[in-house]
Design an enzyme around this catalytic site. Structure first.
Site, PDB file in Angstrom:
ATOM      1  N   CYS A 185      45.352  39.553  -4.066  1.00 53.48           N
ATOM      2  CA  CYS A 185      44.242  40.428  -3.691  1.00 53.48           C
ATOM      3  C   CYS A 185      42.884  40.071  -4.162  1.00 53.48           C
ATOM      4  O   CYS A 185      42.241  38.935  -4.907  1.00 53.48           O
ATOM      5  CB  CYS A 185      44.902  41.830  -4.196  1.00 53.48           C
ATOM      6  SG  CYS A 185      46.091  42.273  -4.040  1.00 53.48           S
ATOM      7  N   HIS A 208      40.847  45.787  -4.413  1.00 53.46           N
ATOM      8  CA  HIS A 208      41.490  46.899  -5.859  1.00 53.46           C
ATOM      9  C   HIS A 208      40.884  46.556  -6.536  1.00 53.46           C
ATOM     10  O   HIS A 208      39.924  46.699  -6.339  1.00 53.46           O
ATOM     11  CB  HIS A 208      42.578  47.312  -5.638  1.00 53.46           C
ATOM     12  CG  HIS A 208      43.310  46.140  -6.491  1.00 53.46           C
ATOM     13  ND1 HIS A 208      43.132  45.522  -7.331  1.00 53.46           N
ATOM     14  CD2 HIS A 208      44.298  44.528  -5.534  1.00 53.46           C
ATOM     15  CE1 HIS A 208      44.042  44.630  -7.618  1.00 53.46           C
ATOM     16  NE2 HIS A 208      44.265  43.948  -6.312  1.00 53.46           N
TER      17      HIS A 208
END
Length: 170
Positions: free
Chosen positions: A146, A130
């Site tokens: 992440c 992301h």
């Protein structure tokens, strides 16, 4: 130091001054399929290869990333992109809320959202590739698991990656 560099050259490992290393999708996948992503947590780079198209061969892109803050939060192995979202909402994981009960239950899209402007959801629960509004994180160990990219770069990557793209975190 010179001995280490000589050993790496003999082994075929090439590094440039910023520690990016040469990666080929064939080292990680049998076929290119819909495309391939290798997220390298050591060099903090995301490598993307698009599938071949009738208009020509695959293309290659390289993006600097943030990576998980600790080995305990780092997951390695094979996964795939199962969903994509522009302007994603963020829901802290149960373990994040356990560590920090003051976290909100949900953060809507916007400048306070840790997922930035776009998110690629992986088949591993809670793991994403992301964007981030906090540009200080790129190039650092800064996430809870992440892989983060500058918002401009996830916006560039997002339309290139179809659902089903194979992913390997190394």
């Amino acid at each position: 130091m010179a001995q280490e560099i000589d050993a790496q050259e003999r082994e075929g490992v090439r590094h440039n001054i910023s520690s990016f290393r040469t990666v080929n999708w064939r080292e990680h996948f049998d076929t290119l399929g819909k495309g391939a992503i290798v997220a390298d947590t050591v060099s903090r780079a995301l490598h993307f290869w698009s599938a071949e198209h009738e208009t020509g061969p695959e293309s290659y892109k390289l993006y600097p990333t943030s990576v998980p803050i600790s080995e305990e939060l780092t997951r390695r192995g094979y996964t795939s992109v199962i969903r994509k979202r522009e302007a994603p909402t963020w829901t802290p994981t149960p373990s994040m809320r356990e560590r920090d009960p003051s976290l909100p239950k949900v953060v809507p899209a916007g400048p306070l959202n840790p997922l930035g402007t776009h998110a690629l959801y992986l088949s591993w629960q809670y793991y994403r590739i992301h964007g981030t509004h906090d540009t200080r994180k790129i190039g650092r160990r800064a996430s809870d698991g992440c892989i983060g990219l500058y918002n401009e770069m996830i916006a560039d990557l997002y339309p290139r990656v179809p659902v089903g793209t194979q992913v390997r975190l190394i």
